[in-house]
Design an enzyme around this catalytic site. Structure first.
Site, mmCIF file in Angstrom:
data_model
loop_
_atom_site.group_PDB
_atom_site.id
_atom_site.type_symbol
_atom_site.label_atom_id
_atom_site.label_comp_id
_atom_site.label_asym_id
_atom_site.label_seq_id
_atom_site.Cartn_x
_atom_site.Cartn_y
_atom_site.Cartn_z
ATOM 1 N N SER A 10 1.880 -9.725 -0.874
ATOM 2 C CA SER A 10 1.511 -8.312 -0.736
ATOM 3 C C SER A 10 1.846 -7.707 0.623
ATOM 4 O O SER A 10 2.018 -6.501 0.739
ATOM 5 C CB SER A 10 0.030 -8.127 -1.029
ATOM 6 O OG SER A 10 -0.751 -8.965 -0.201
ATOM 7 N N GLU A 69 -10.062 6.687 3.078
ATOM 8 C CA GLU A 69 -10.924 5.694 3.703
ATOM 9 C C GLU A 69 -10.031 4.554 4.173
ATOM 10 O O GLU A 69 -8.944 4.364 3.633
ATOM 11 C CB GLU A 69 -11.926 5.149 2.665
ATOM 12 C CG GLU A 69 -11.365 4.087 1.695
ATOM 13 C CD GLU A 69 -10.333 4.605 0.692
ATOM 14 O OE1 GLU A 69 -10.278 5.830 0.455
ATOM 15 O OE2 GLU A 69 -9.581 3.766 0.129
ATOM 16 N N LYS A 79 0.821 -1.216 0.000
ATOM 17 C CA LYS A 79 0.000 0.000 0.000
ATOM 18 C C LYS A 79 0.856 1.268 0.000
ATOM 19 O O LYS A 79 0.466 2.289 -0.542
ATOM 20 C CB LYS A 79 -0.939 -0.014 1.197
ATOM 21 C CG LYS A 79 -2.040 -1.054 1.031
ATOM 22 C CD LYS A 79 -3.301 -0.665 1.740
ATOM 23 C CE LYS A 79 -4.453 -1.563 1.340
ATOM 24 N NZ LYS A 79 -4.263 -2.953 1.823
HETATM 25 C C1 PLP Z 1 -5.064 -4.008 1.422
HETATM 26 C C2 PLP Z 1 -4.309 -5.242 1.191
HETATM 27 C C3 PLP Z 1 -4.625 -6.118 0.125
HETATM 28 C C4 PLP Z 1 -5.787 -5.908 -0.793
HETATM 29 O O1 PLP Z 1 -5.719 -4.763 -1.579
HETATM 30 P P1 PLP Z 1 -5.472 -4.792 -3.148
HETATM 31 O O2 PLP Z 1 -5.862 -3.429 -3.583
HETATM 32 O O3 PLP Z 1 -6.345 -5.853 -3.736
HETATM 33 O O4 PLP Z 1 -4.048 -5.086 -3.383
HETATM 34 C C5 PLP Z 1 -3.828 -7.237 -0.066
HETATM 35 N N1 PLP Z 1 -2.790 -7.516 0.746
HETATM 36 C C6 PLP Z 1 -2.467 -6.712 1.785
HETATM 37 C C7 PLP Z 1 -1.305 -7.086 2.645
HETATM 38 C C8 PLP Z 1 -3.202 -5.559 2.032
HETATM 39 O O5 PLP Z 1 -2.871 -4.762 3.054
#
Ligand code: PLP
Length: 402
Positions: free
Chosen positions: A388, A127, A105
């Site tokens: 992610s 948000e 993010k």
């Molecule tokens: C917020 C988040 C997501 C989901 O958001 P995307 O916009 O689909 O990437 C995925 N993994 C983590 C670790 C997150 O914090």
């Protein structure tokens, strides 16, 4: 032979996938800018500012510098050696879990905060659901000397006390949202409503590839650093240079979009993994929410439903418009995994690789494990998977489940 000579002249212009969606912000029949009259001008200003910034090498260099010095980019592409051996595939992990604040993010938020500064704004509005986008926004605001106002559902505030504390410690104001189910959907509606009266001095910082044009496009561009880096890293990590599969989890779809953007012009098969209870691409229907036409979980009256997932970051009842377009074109496919598979995947990755992944990211791992077992992923396949985020935030949830 004749056919071959003639075809290039008759074929329609090649459509460049994951490119500029044009001023209407259309990805096929999805996307657009469905906002009240009072926000059209503000969205246009953000679009103009982003177009000019993205074409400006000075902006790009400044952003790349910040990503190197403050975020820790490039992130490694880690061979998951022991898990690969168990699964019979070659699995490479793109390590967004190693970034500052612990997820992808931050890539997007630093880009948008830099843009807000360039536009002369002094305040970010955002948000947040579980609080991760809120924490990233508060972090970027502190870095740039901006103030941050984060809208968060009252229920999420109760469930995510630690992230609320982090945001406040970073100097952000957290505004409780008491409408509707008091979760992410309501927080987003409230934040956009608040922006209507604050467009003069405030910049809206969107957390995923959602919302009105230019956000789905801009957020994908700020996240494409994941895919671009991984593509370059594959050139040395894989004899074939391009993997057979590229896999990422999908909430709104930003880490997946950024990852796919680096591989969309290759032969790699693109797979987005949704939570069973938040599956916009897999189980949504066409609708408009928060300024964008896309797929959402809705009841028969078109009321948007609550999403449910063990991973708070996948708890959004829709998916970014470009993903639906990629799905319609057959360029990407979207699958779901359930909560039990996700918990198993977290543990398996931890014990084979020493990495505790976020529950969101573990959705992608869970699919790879299942697909390797049932032959969907042929033995010997090469797979790039975007991890992610890191799992520290999920430890107390996991403690109750294990
Ligand atoms: C917020 C988040 C997501 C989901 O958001 P995307 O916009 O689909 O990437 C995925 N993994 C983590 C670790 C997150 O914090």
């Amino acid at each position: 032979m004749g056919d071959l000579l003639i075809r290039p002249h008759r074929a329609p212009a090649r459509v460049q996938l994951m490119d500029d969606p044009g001023p209407l912000g259309r990805f096929g029949e999805y996307g657009g800018r469905y906002v009240p009259e009072s926000l059209i001008g503000a969205c246009r200003q953000v679009e103009e500012a982003f177009r000019s910034a993205w074409a400006d090498p000075a902006f790009r260099n400044q952003l790349a510098g910040l990503l190197a010095t403050h975020v820790g980019r490039p992130t490694p592409l880690t061979p998951a050696v022991r898990l690969s051996a168990e699964l019979g595939v070659t699995l490479l992990l793109k390590r967004e879990d190693l970034t500052h604040t612990g997820s992808h993010k931050i890539n997007n938020v630093i880009g948008q905060a830099l843009l807000a500064t360039r536009m002369g704004h002094k305040r970010l509005i955002a948000e947040t659901g579980a609080g991760q986008h809120g924490v990233a926004t508060a972090t970027a605001a502190a870095m740039f000397g901006l103030s941050a106002t984060v809208f968060m559902g009252e229920r999420d505030i109760e469930r995510q006390a630690l992230n609320v504390f982090r945001m406040r410690m970073l100097g952000a104001e957290v505004v409780p949202v008491r409408t509707g189910a008091r979760t992410l959907k309501d927080a987003t509606s409230e934040a956009m409503r608040h922006w209507v009266g604050a467009t003069e001095d405030s910049y809206y910082c969107m957390g995923s590839v959602l919302g009105p044009m230019p956000y789905p496009w801009m957020v994908r561009e700020f996240q494409r650093v994941i895919g671009d880096e991984a593509r370059r890293q594959c050139a040395t990590a894989l004899p074939t240079a391009v993997p057979d599969y590229v896999v990422a989890c999908v909430g709104g779809g930003s880490n997946a979009a950024g990852t796919f953007a680096g591989f969309v012009d290759t032969t790699a098969k693109l797979v987005g993994v949704e939570a069973e209870g938040g599956a916009g691409a897999s189980r949504g229907t066409l609708g408009v929410l928060h300024g964008v036409r896309s797929m959402f979980l809705q009841d028969d009256d078109g009321q948007v439903l609550e999403a449910h997932s063990i991973a708070a970051g996948l708890d959004y009842p829709g998916i970014g418009p470009e993903h639906v377009h990629l799905r319609d074109l057959g360029r990407a496919r979207y699958v779901t995994v359930d909560d039990a598979e996700v918990v198993e995947a977290v543990v398996r990755l931890a014990r084979t690789e020493g990495i505790v992944a976020a529950l969101e990211s573990a959705h992608a791992v869970a699919w790879v494990i299942r697909a390797a077992a049932d032959g969907t992923l042929p033995a010997g396949s090469t797979v790039v998977l975007t991890l992610s985020g890191r799992g520290d935030k999920d430890i107390s949830a996991l403690k109750e489940l294990l």
